[in-house]
Design an enzyme around this catalytic site. Structure first.
Site, PDB file in Angstrom:
ATOM      1  CE  LYS A 182      -2.413   3.122   1.538  1.00 34.84           C
ATOM      2  NZ  LYS A 182      -1.933   4.254   1.131  1.00 34.84           N
ATOM      3  CD  GLU A 257      13.337   2.336  10.617  1.00 32.94           C
ATOM      4  OE1 GLU A 257      13.653   3.558  11.089  1.00 32.94           O
ATOM      5  OE2 GLU A 257      14.063   1.271  11.147  1.00 32.94           O
ATOM      6  CB  CYS A 291      12.589  10.596   7.612  1.00 33.69           C
ATOM      7  SG  CYS A 291      13.670   9.486   6.841  1.00 33.69           S
ATOM      8  CD  GLU A 387       9.005  14.290  10.778  1.00 30.89           C
ATOM      9  OE1 GLU A 387       7.781  13.570  10.944  1.00 30.89           O
ATOM     10  OE2 GLU A 387       9.919  13.501  10.194  1.00 30.89           O
TER      11      GLU A 387
END
Ligand code: NAD
Length: 490
Positions: A182, A257, A291, A387
């Protein structure tokens, strides 16, 4: 190898790939060019839970015979997929740029990373597998053998539409598993091209199944299937946590992750211009949507002014604009939603009277935001803790390595970190005490290689590692074999 279809799948919304066939969904969703959101870039099939069920059926039917192929044969399919992608480099790179606005030079680099990863795993499959041990019994051979985990669900983010899926698909498929994949909605076009590359490479039907659609709507079907043996996910912490919970009471191997808030420390003996250039790349390339992007800098007070001058110069020399232009360094953010989020953080900066060192602090125009460096921000501000996933960097002055490390480690995240120094002792101290899975010395926090393990610490990861040989541990399970040889003629 078969050839690519004449018209792209996204023209007709036939973007679900199950059991070797491309099909449409009950509904479709449309995506738009982030550099001009009035321009459609494709219409995709929104898979239903029933489509996910069919994908698991196909994976379960295909996996045993795929696992029975030799590692050499499976590696040949990975190599062939690498060849398809390398041949179609320009088409694939342009699709990445259309999907998420990644500047075309970076998009090419990313597709080449995916190609290299496929080739690497084609070779890695031939490395030693299992181990022999001495047994306490003289008539017994004692060994471990590896076998595929079975059925894997791969869930991928939009920010690396080619590299991250291949980080997962190449070892999952290579080690003999079958996959239900997905991808993120924003990266649907790139996902179709990757699945086509495997199809054209001769991967048997059902080994890779692609379900395009919304994660939240497919979550129960993706996580609830009892045939699922392993989930490999890259994305946000919130979704990662929900995946962990969804399979917590079952014996499903999980690899997560997730996010980062990556610090760089600049000490007084660093090459300040070089450090400023490295930090600028790490913070701003891909519009900060990596990231591993650097988003906090802790600079030694005596050199802060000089470092900030170099940083301003480096950041303001970046070319912001059309991602298809070869000279562009920073394109748009990937979507309206992403631009709105970054706009909210810039509003916080204005409300909290942060000093703007570079950029203009202005709200996004369409999906474009000027690369921005902020100083004089409260350490408890959301700008420092959360973030942002945009081209926004916060700089704080500190006194020496100890203070810098304390600030750098104060985050809940622990993905990547960097130190800039010429002092070997300080560098080693940093390597020992920094709380991140990726540690960089005199180098930007971004940019990784596929043959070494990758993953974060603290809230950034489930602590499992991907890439390199670590992928073998995740995608295979070992059996311990006691093989007794009965006495001859007994
Ligand atoms: P996201 O978590 O919103 O989405 C990731 C994937 O999960 C998408 O495919 C999405 O459709 C799917 N999803 C959403 N809700 C789901 C649900 N309830 N159940 C199952 N799947 C669901 O993340 P994103 O916005 O695509 O990516 C950005 C995030 O990814 C950032 O936090 C970034 O730091 C992180 N990221 C981490 C790494 C790493 O290696 N650590 C690499 C790249 C990106």
């Amino acid at each position: 190898m078969s050839s690519a279809p004449v018209a792209p799948r996204w023209d007709g919304g036939q973007t679900i790939f199950v059991d070797g066939s491309w099909i449409g969904g009950a509904a479709t969703y449309e995506r738009f060019d982030p550099s001009d959101t009035s321009r459609s870039t494709g219409r995709y099939a929104a898979a239903t839970p029933e489509d996910v069920g069919r994908a698991y059926d196909a994976a379960s039917a295909a996996q045993p015979s795929w696992a029975a192929r030799t590692a050499v044969e499976r590696g040949e399919v990975l190599t062939a997929a690498a060849e398809v992608l390398a041949r179609d480099l320009e088409r694939a790179a342009r699709r990445l740029t259309a999907d998420i606005g990644k500047p075309i030079r970076d998009a090419r680099g990313e597709v080449l990373r995916a190609v290299a990863t496929l080739r690497y795993y084609a070779g890695e499959l031939l490395q030693p597998s299992g181990q022999n041990y001495p047994s306490a019994a003289a008539d017994t051979m004692l060994m471990t053998v590896e076998q595929p985990l079975g059925i894997i669900c791969a869930i991928t983010p939009w920010n690396f539409p080619a590299a991250i899926p291949i980080f997962k698909l190449a070892p999952a498929i290579g080690f003999g598993n079958a996959v239900v994949w997905k991808p993120a909605e924003a990266a649907s076009g790139s996902a179709v091209l990757l699945a086509e590359a495997f199809e054209q490479a001769g991967l048997p039907a059902g080994v890779l199944n692609l379900v395009t659609g919304r994660g939240s709507e497919l979550s129960a079907a993706l996580m609830g299937d009892q045939r699922l043996r392993g989930v490999t996910f890259t994305g946000s912490n919130a979704v990662g946590a929900s995946i962990r919970q969804a399979v917590a009471d079952r014996n499903v191997r999980v690899q997560l992750e997730m996010g980062g808030k990556n610090p760089a420390i600049v000490l007084r003996d660093a090459d300040l211009r070089d450090a400023a250039n490295q930090v600028t790349r790490a913070a701003m390339i891909a519009a900060g949507q990596r990231c591993t992007a650097t988003s906090r800098v802790y600079v030694d007070r005596p050199v802060a002014e000089e470092f900030l001058a170099y940083l301003r110069e480096a950041v303001e020399s970046l070319v912001v604009g059309d991602p298809f232009d070869e000279t562009t360094d920073v394109g748009p953010l990937a979507s309206d939603a992403q631009a709105a989020t970054v706009g909210e953080y810039l509003e916080i900066a204005a409300r909290e009277h942060a000093t703007i060192v570079a950029g203009d602090g202005a709200a996004p125009i369409g999906c474009f935001v000027r690369p921005t460096v902020l100083a004089n921000v409260d350490p408890d501000s959301r700008l420092v803790r959360e973030e942002i996933f945009g081209p926004v960097l916060v700089v704080e002055e500190v006194d020496g390595l100890d203070a810098a490390l304390e600030r750098a480690n104060s985050s809940e995240y622990g993905l990547a970190s960097a130190v800039f120094t010429r002092d070997l002792g300080a560098a080693l101290e940093f390597v020992r005490r920094t709380e991140s899975g990726l540690v960089c010395v005199n180098r930007e926090t971004t940019g990784i290689e596929s043959h070494v393990p990758f993953g974060g610490m603290k809230a950034s990861s489930s602590l499992s590692r991907e890439l390199g040989k670590a992928a073998r541990d995740f995608f295979t399970v070992s059996k311990t074999v006691y093989m007794r040889v009965p006495p001859a003629g007994g």
